[in-house]
Design an enzyme around this catalytic site. Structure first.
Site, PDB file in Angstrom:
ATOM      1  N   GLU A 124       0.820  -1.218   0.000  1.00  0.00           N
ATOM      2  CA  GLU A 124       0.000   0.000   0.000  1.00  0.00           C
ATOM      3  C   GLU A 124       0.853   1.267   0.000  1.00  0.00           C
ATOM      4  OE1 GLU A 124      -3.046  -0.067  -0.724  1.00  0.00           O
ATOM      5  OE2 GLU A 124      -3.163  -2.247  -0.622  1.00  0.00           O
ATOM      6  N   ASP A 214      -0.913  -1.931  -9.539  1.00  0.00           N
ATOM      7  CA  ASP A 214      -1.610  -3.200  -9.365  1.00  0.00           C
ATOM      8  C   ASP A 214      -1.850  -3.893 -10.702  1.00  0.00           C
ATOM      9  OD1 ASP A 214      -1.748  -2.469  -6.725  1.00  0.00           O
ATOM     10  OD2 ASP A 214      -3.840  -1.832  -6.807  1.00  0.00           O
TER      11      ASP A 214
END
Length: 677
Positions: A124, A214
């Site tokens: 993250e 991602d």
């Protein structure tokens, strides 16, 4: 002609032990077609990070994909990037565990793909400089962060086309800033516009265009599979890059060793901007959003980005006490891991998986299965420590200044809170590795305002083949029926909660948390006498004035049971209504039977001395017995949360209230027992 080095990276991750169909969907829509496509272009250099658990799932269950990975690695196409094996937020675990997790993934990559990582993906993108010595100790030379990390720390947007050096305690690390422009362009823009975005990153010859994002955007996000594979965006993009003499693909480690840094950098403790928003309390989140809009996009990008920002990732432990409990239970075992055997130590590392600890546009903490997984790892650790006789300890588990009573019996792991009403906040089965107290309270979230106060939709002109929407700007359908589900709890939803009400409870007032509470016991601290094993509060009943009221709770424990002797005495001599509330989490709450009845939209039982909740998932029953007849209200509690597809109503637990009228004083004996179905 100005040339640019394209540093292209993708990150792939699934929560540890995620639902099989969820992983299979990601495999089918994203991971398999991505590597099958890239196998056709071994000259395209790119970086890949995968959490170790997911990589091993692919190797074990999807060997064809792993063969594509091996092929691309041998051809020199893929540079493998390290991190924690089970994808922890590195700054949220101990230094010892950081090193163990990173070394575990590096060892896996060396053994199975013959590749030693030189860089690290930050889960993250959570950056704290305290992790630098551990990165260096694990032989990692660089990390990738967002350009936002730099901009929010005062750096200029025009200088994000290379890497910087940083240090902590003299140990250094290189920092690559990921381009936000490229994150929002790839793969959502047309190939032509994507190439243009890459070239716009070049401020001088041999500048770096940096993208690391991602992989799920390449097929798993809404609308992307058709766009990326059926309409062949990825294929056309790779071919266009390889054909463009202005662009050279390069590995991060290669760029690091062939180009000088752009200088020294010290960064704020931060993640990406949206994460900072999500970590704030809802009213602060809305205020930040309003402030950002008020200064205007141009000012924010030029000046405000260094001044206007949200909270830090660890704020999630403050925002969600359920998250904090999981994290601090993990940290306690981490600090005492010398007593753990090999299997229990592996459970500790799995427990450090990040997904369950936070919530934003993704489900995270609101997903019961992720919390169930986390508690199964915790209970594996507890089971390895359990003895025949109960073990008791009283210490501050949650690190909030209030002690908890921890009880470990042969079959149960129990935690009681002195801060919150001497309530049961953990009720774990060591046999089934399931926590029936894995509950969640209903909170106001900033995105609820889209339902409570909807604004007229502004329809943008369809851009046709030029781009598709991301989950950050795609329109979300609003179901008007959701408004009725927006109920907010004023106390945590644990068990053995004491309510005192001036009026009689009703099913609706209980469900909507709107009854007239006059006592101060449901969310207030109790004192604990360790010698007598008794919780007590000298509180009050508040009507025309305060009437002194005391409440004492003495718990007892069997191998699979809890007993409670409760006594309350009040100076108020007129009729009151006592309610004891329980909240139990089940994997399939809609299948649970209460005294052989389905809960449906809720049940009311009168003149009841005991109830049995039959659980199909654990094949256990929870039996609650009282020494007085009472009225029982029960319903399935739902939360309304946001995820990448829109809004989701999730059944979190079954809430029960046992109501008894009393005058001045009340003595109750209550038992909670785990039985075989």
């Amino acid at each position: 002609m100005k040339k640019v080095k394209l540093l292209f990276g993708v990150h792939m991750h699934q929560p540890v032990d995620n639902f099989g169909d969820a992983v299979d969907k990601a495999i089918e829509l994203c991971y398999a077609p991505f590597f099958a496509t890239m196998r056709n272009y071994p000259d395209f250099k790119f970086a890949v990070h995968s959490s170790g658990w997911l990589l091993n799932e692919i190797k074990t269950k999807h060997p064809k994909i792993f063969q594509d990975m091996e092929y691309l690695t041998k051809k020199g196409s893929i540079e493998w990037v390290g991190a924690g094996y089970y994808e922890p937020v590195l700054s949220a675990i101990s230094s010892k565990d950081r090193r163990a997790q990173m070394n575990k993934l590096s060892s896996y990559l060396k053994k199975n793909l013959k590749s030693a990582p030189r860089g690290a993906w930050l889960t993250e993108r959570v950056w704290e400089s305290s992790i630098v010595p551990d990165l260096a100790a694990c032989g990692l030379e660089y990390v990738v962060v967002d350009d936002y990390h730099f901009l929010s720390s005062g750096f200029d947007n025009s200088a994000m086309d290379g890497y910087y050096e940083s240090e902590e305690g003299g140990e250094k690390i290189a920092l690559f800033p990921i381009s936000a422009a490229l994150r929002y362009a790839l793969p959502f823009f047309s190939v032509e516009r994507s190439i243009e975005a890459i070239l716009n990153c070049a401020k001088s010859d041999n500048s770096a265009a940096i993208i690391f994002d991602d992989m799920e955007k390449f097929g798993l996000w809404p609308k992307t599979h058709e766009w990326v594979y059926e309409k062949k965006w990825l294929e056309r993009f790779v071919e266009a890059v390889l054909a463009d003499e202005r662009i050279t693909t390069m590995h991060y480690k290669e760029y690091l060793h062939t180009n000088r840094s752009k200088g020294l950098a010290y960064l704020n403790n931060t993640s990406y901007f949206e994460m900072g928003e999500w970590s704030l309390k809802s009213h602060q989140n809305l205020a930040l959003e309003s402030l950002k809009k008020s200064v205007g996009d141009e000012y924010f990008k030029k000046e405000g980005v260094a001044l206007i920002k949200g909270g830090i990732w660890k704020n999630f432990f403050i925002k969600y006490r359920e998250s904090n409990h999981i994290h601090k239970r993990m940290m306690h075992h981490s600090l005492h891991q010398e007593r753990l055997k090999k299997d229990a130590l592996e459970s500790l590392y799995k427990l450090q998986t990040n997904d369950v600890l936070w919530h934003g546009v993704f489900g995270g903490l609101y997903l019961p299965n992720l919390r169930d997984n986390a508690y199964s790892y915790l209970l594996e650790i507890e089971a390895s420590l359990a003895k025949e006789k109960p073990a008791f300890s009283f210490f501050d588990i949650d690190k909030d200044g209030y002690e908890e009573l921890k009880v470990l019996t042969k079959n149960l792991s129990l935690v009681f809170s002195s801060k919150y009403g001497a309530q049961l906040i953990e009720f774990g089965s060591l046999e089934k590795l399931f926590n029936w107290q894995n509950t969640l309270m209903r909170r106001h979230e900033a995105y609820h305002e889209k339902i409570l106060h909807p604004t007229p939709k502004i329809y943008k002109e369809n851009s046709g083949e030029d781009e598709i929407a991301t989950i950050h700007n795609d329109e979300v359908a609003i179901n008007e029926n959701f408004k009725d589900e927006l109920i907010y709890d004023w106390h945590p939803k644990y068990s053995f909660i004491d309510h005192i009400c001036s009026d009689e409870f009703s099913f609706d007032s209980f469900k909507r948390a709107s009854f007239n509470e006059v006592g101060d016991f449901a969310n207030q601290p109790f004192e604990f006498d360790e010698e007598k094993m008794t919780f007590r509060r000298e509180g009050g009943v508040y009507l025309d004035k305060k009437y002194d009221t005391s409440l004492t709770k003495k718990y007892g424990f069997g191998k699979s049971s809890i007993s409670l002797d409760l006594s309350t005495v009040s100076d108020f001599t007129h009729k009151l209504h006592y309610g004891m509330e329980f909240n139990f989490h089940f994997a399939h709450p809609h299948k649970v039977l209460i005294n052989s009845q389905a809960l449906g939209n809720g049940v009311v039982l009168t003149d009841i001395e005991s109830i049995v909740l039959k659980d199909d998932y654990t094949q256990k029953s929870l039996k609650i017995s009282l020494n007085k007849k009472c009225t029982v209200y029960a319903y399935i509690l739902n939360t309304l949360s946001q995820n990448e597809s829109g809004f989701e109503l999730t059944a979190q637990q079954i809430s029960l209230l046992f109501s008894i009228p009393f005058l001045s004083s009340l003595d109750l004996t209550i038992s909670l027992e785990v039985c075989d179905v």
